[in-house]
Structure formats: C-alpha cells, structure tokens
Design a protein around this motif. Structure first.
Motif, short mmCIF file in Angstrom:
data_model
loop_
_atom_site.label_atom_id
_atom_site.label_comp_id
_atom_site.label_asym_id
_atom_site.label_seq_id
_atom_site.Cartn_x
_atom_site.Cartn_y
_atom_site.Cartn_z
N LEU A 193 18.53 -34.45 -58.98
CA LEU A 193 17.41 -34.51 -58.27
C LEU A 193 16.73 -33.17 -58.32
CD1 LEU A 193 19.00 -36.04 -55.15
CD2 LEU A 193 17.38 -37.30 -56.92
N ALA B 40 27.16 -38.25 -59.50
CA ALA B 40 25.90 -37.98 -58.38
C ALA B 40 25.97 -36.62 -57.99
CB ALA B 40 25.64 -39.07 -57.48
N GLY C 232 24.71 -35.33 -59.98
CA GLY C 232 23.40 -36.03 -59.53
C GLY C 232 22.44 -35.42 -60.25
N TYR D 179 18.38 -37.89 -65.87
CA TYR D 179 18.52 -38.47 -64.78
C TYR D 179 19.28 -39.93 -65.03
CZ TYR D 179 18.10 -40.76 -60.25
OH TYR D 179 18.48 -41.76 -59.20
N TRP E 156 17.39 -41.27 -54.86
CA TRP E 156 18.90 -41.00 -55.28
C TRP E 156 20.07 -41.70 -54.50
CZ3 TRP E 156 20.16 -38.50 -59.70
CH2 TRP E 156 21.60 -38.12 -59.74
#
Length: 526
Positions: free
Chosen positions: A18, A423, A16, A269, A404
């Motif tokens: 974030l 992710a 992921g 991302y 997300w």
C-alpha cells in the motif's frame, strides 16, 4: 522475488503493498517520467563511458566476504541519480572468476542476479570453485561475474531497523483474529517505513529496478564488454526484462529463469496477491508428497491429515511459542521454503516429523533466528530493506486500507498459508515517504536478440503466467516449460532436458525452433 514470511520486520511479518503518498495526476506523471528518463539515458551513457575508461581494479576479495581464491573482487562507481551523472556516486561491489577454458573458447563475462529485490550475486563465481557440473561447460567460455546491486550488501547498503531487533522472535501472528490485530500490524508497518526514511532516506528515491538496470549497463562497460551476457533468476528476470527494454542493443545472450510477470498492472501489488494463490497450490503439492511418505515422516497418510498436523502445530505455537521464540510467523518463515524449493521438501518434513515425535529442537533450531549471527542478521535486515525500497519505489500502490483489507481477507479464505504474511511484509509501501515511479513498459526494443526463458509450471514465487507474459513481450524469445514441477530457479537443478538447452544457448546462441516442454527433474526422496 523474495520469500515473504522470513522477511518480516522486528515484531511482525511486514508485507503488503500500500504505497503511501497521494498519486500524482497521470498526465503530469507521464510527462515527468519522459523528461526524467531522457536525462537518465544521457546520464547512463556518461557513466558507462567513464567506467569503460576506468575498468575494474581486480584484487583478492576481502577475507570476510567468504569468497575463496581465485575469485577476485573490485568496485564499479555509479551515480546515485542518473539524471545527475556528475552528482553523488556510490561504489558497487563486483566479483569474478576467470573462464576455465582456452583463449579460443572465451566469450566474455556472464553476469548474474539471483533475485530479491535484495539478493547478492557475489556467490555466483563459486559455481566454478565448487565445481558445479551443470555450469562447467559455460564456465569454460565465460568469466562468471556477480555483483551486489545498489543498496545491497557491500554496495552502499541501506537499512531500516536494528538488525538484532529485526530478526528477534516471536513476531506477531500474521493471521489477524480481530481489527485490533490488523491495527497493530499496520502500526508496525508504518514504523518500519518511517525507520527506512530516517536511516536511508537519501537513497530511497533511487532504489528502483530501472536504476539497477542502468547500474548493470555501467558494470558491462567497466568489464570491457560491448554487449551483456546475463542470467537472471526470480526478481532477476524483471531486472533483465527492464534491461532488455532500456538497452536492447546491448544484449548478447540473456537467460531469464522463474519469471516475474512484467505487466505494469502486476508490478508489484498484484504480483504479491498472485503469489498467495500459487503458494497454496505448491504447499498442497508438498503436503501430498509428505503423505505419500508417511512411513518416513509419520505426519499422516492423506493430504487432509498432514494439513491437520500443520493446523495443530500452528495453533500450539500461537498458544506458546516453541522454545519461547518460534511462533506462527516463524513457522511460516521456515515452512515456506518447501513450496519454494524441492530441495527443502525433506529437510522441512524431517524437522516437523521430529517435533511430532516429541523432539521440538530441530524445528526450533531451523525456524528461530540465531541472534549470535551478526553478519547473517545484518544481511537479513538489509535484504528486507532493499526489497521494500525497490518495490515501493518501482510503482504506485493502492492507498486505501479498505482495498487492502478486502483483497487479502478474500484471498485468505481460500489461500490461508501465505496471504496475510505476504500482506504485512509489503504494507510499509502504504506509508512510504519516498516518491515512486511508473513501471517500465517492458517490450521488445529494436536490436534485442532472442532471449531464453525457463519456468516450472507450478512455481509459487513467480507463477507460470509471468513467463508466458514475458514471452509474448520479448519477440523471438523461446520458453522452456518444466511440466508437473514447481521448484523456483530451475536452471541450477539437474534436468537432462533443460540443462543442455541452456548450455547450448549460452555457448552458441542457438535456440530451438519452437518452445519446448520438458519432463520434471527428479522428485525428492526422504
């Protein structure tokens, strides 16, 4: 780029993207980045001049590096922070094997990066000692040079968690059944990010692709080369693209194979979301091939039947991990090799077929970590640490878990194989303690020579659009497309159309007048 599922942290597949930490105001960031990069440009010139004077003290490689004679090893000193070239330094491990041809044939050093971020290039000279036919003529002209990038392997390695705990299974199933499952994964990702800060915090702000590109220029100088000859694969293409942007006049020949889309909107991302779609497509290619060879594997003679076998296997491992160690996460980690590399189509299918036939051991042996392999476990944990460190530091990421969750839930509905595993792998960036930069705007700098780009159409790890985008950005480049193929890293595969073109470019600098499309390499056989 690296694989996803195999790189999860202890207890889960973390993935992921974030990034933690609030994003600074764009105007302030832009001014800060300009000032920083001006200082870094001066710093890399200072470091390169020092390296050119010092050279490299080549010696036999340490016995435990697994690099046989006549490969030699050495060290190149670089600043941790190029804005402070007189500050703290680290040593980068490099190796080489001399060109096999005559002095008249010699064209200098050819430096290699295999990708990652987090991959070691030290095995590149072994293409000579193992007598690779594909690279034999290039080896006559070039010293083959590999290196461990900063933070990797023998080059001031970073770490985030205990390696034994990192590889231990079974990990949490990456596909969440509930909000509680998602919360558990988020907690593990945050703990992993905290571990990175605690164990390697001093290095994390400087673990960026531009700094690795600067390191590459210092290595060039230490080798005594005025210009760089470079082969980059996967993430190595992004490293090459950034190097070509920062040091266009320092490039002599550059081959970029299986290309990361260098758009600032893609790093990193969106790149990971794009992988999820591409992996599903390539998984379908492989499963269709398995169905075509049902006489060998007995997993079903239609795509639907083979896919049903996968769902059945995954459910069984979720209910009771195979051998007590192989759950859905470990299965994804192993099965993803088939969408990555055609060379793994048959081995993965064989282990799976044995399981269905009543012998689970080959699949367990292939998918479970070997806890006795201390060196391998250290390398796996280090590779994952570098992967996260570079991607988290290279660019800003979304900070909203709602975004997300929404993006990955939407993708998972159509592309379930890799989406959540990918992710969780990147999610430590959501709570990353170190600062991030703005991505480099990859472009054709004055003096950049023509670059050769190679790409298969159905590559899962670096989708084809990335090669098209880099081709647009590097004016004068040529793109070789391998149609109806999807293996990752195609310059090391036998293809009578591609191999001579790459070789001719490296030996003469010649490129075709137009972009080229090649037939696929040979389809794997059971």
């Amino acid at each position: 780029m690296r694989g996803t599922a195999v790189l999860g942290s202890a207890g889960t597949l973390i993935a992921g993207a974030l990034v933690a930490g609030a994003l600074a105001a764009p105007a302030a960031n832009a001014a800060s980045n300009r000032n920083s990069r001006d200082a870094e440009a001066i710093g890399v010139a200072v470091a390169a001049a020092r390296a050119a004077r010092a050279g490299i003290d080549w010696q036999d490689c340490p016995a435990d590096w697994g690099l046989e004679k006549p490969i030699q090893c050495g060290w190149v000193t670089v600043p941790v922070d190029y804005a402070k070239p007189n500050g703290k330094t680290i040593k980068l491990a490099v190796d080489r094997i001399d060109a096999t041809g005559t002095p008249a044939e010699h064209q200098g050093a050819l430096v290699y990066n295999p990708g990652g971020p987090g991959g070691s290039g030290l095995r590149f000279p072994r293409r000579v000692t193992t007598k690779s036919k594909i690279w034999a003529n290039a080896a006559r002209a070039y010293d083959f040079v590999g290196f461990d990038p900063r933070g990797v392997g023998h080059s001031a390695p970073i770490s985030c968690v205990d390696p034994t705990e990192f590889v231990k299974g079974p990990k949490l199933d990456p596909v969440p059944d509930s909000e509680a499952d998602k919360l558990a994964q988020r907690k593990l990702a945050a703990e992993y990010a905290k571990g990175c800060a605690e164990k390697s915090g001093d290095m994390l702000p400087y673990m960026t692709t531009p700094n690795t590109a600067r390191d590459l220029d210092v290595i060039r100088a230490a080798l005594g080369e005025k210009k760089l000859n470079f082969v980059g694969v996967s993430y190595g293409t992004y490293l090459g693209a950034v190097y070509g942007t920062l040091f266009p006049t320092h490039v002599r020949r550059m081959v970029l194979d299986s290309v990361v889309n260098p758009s600032t909107r893609n790093i990193w991302y969106q790149a990971n979301l794009g992988q999820d779609i591409a992996f599903e497509g390539r998984l379908t290619d492989w499963m269709s091939w398995v169905a075509q060879h049902d006489d060998a594997y007995h997993l079903g003679n239609t795509l639907a039947e083979v896919r049903h076998q996968w769902d059945t296997l995954r459910a069984a491992a979720k209910k009771e991990p195979l051998g007590g160690t192989v759950g859905p996460a470990e299965l994804i980690g192993f099965f993803q090799y088939a969408p990555y590399y055609d060379s793994m189509w048959a081995p993965v299918a064989e282990a799976w077929s044995a399981y269905v036939a009543g012998d689970p051991q080959p699949l367990i042996d292939a998918a479970a970590a070997d806890l006795t392999d201390t060196a391998g476990n250290i390398a796996a944990e280090n590779g994952n640490a570098v992967y996260n460190a570079v991607e988290c530091a290279d660019a800003p990421w979304p900070t909203s878990w709602k975004k997300w969750d929404r993006d990955n839930s939407r993708l998972h509905a159509q592309y379930p194989f890799m989406t959540w595993a990918n992710a969780w792998m990147n999610l430590p960036c959501a709570t990353w303690a170190a600062p991030h930069q703005r991505p480099v705007q990859v472009r054709t700098g004055k003096g950049l020579p023509p670059v050769l780009i190679t790409q298969s159409e159905r590559d899962a790890a670096t989708p084809y659009a990335g090669a098209v985008e880099l081709h647009k950005r590097f004016k004068g480049s040529r793109l070789i497309t391998e149609r109806d193929a999807g293996s990752h890293g195609i310059t090391n595969l036998p293809n009578p159309c591609i191999n001579p073109k790459v070789e001719d470019y490296l030996l003469t600098g010649r490129l075709d007048a137009t972009d080229q499309t090649c037939a696929p390499h040979a389809t794997p056989q059971p």
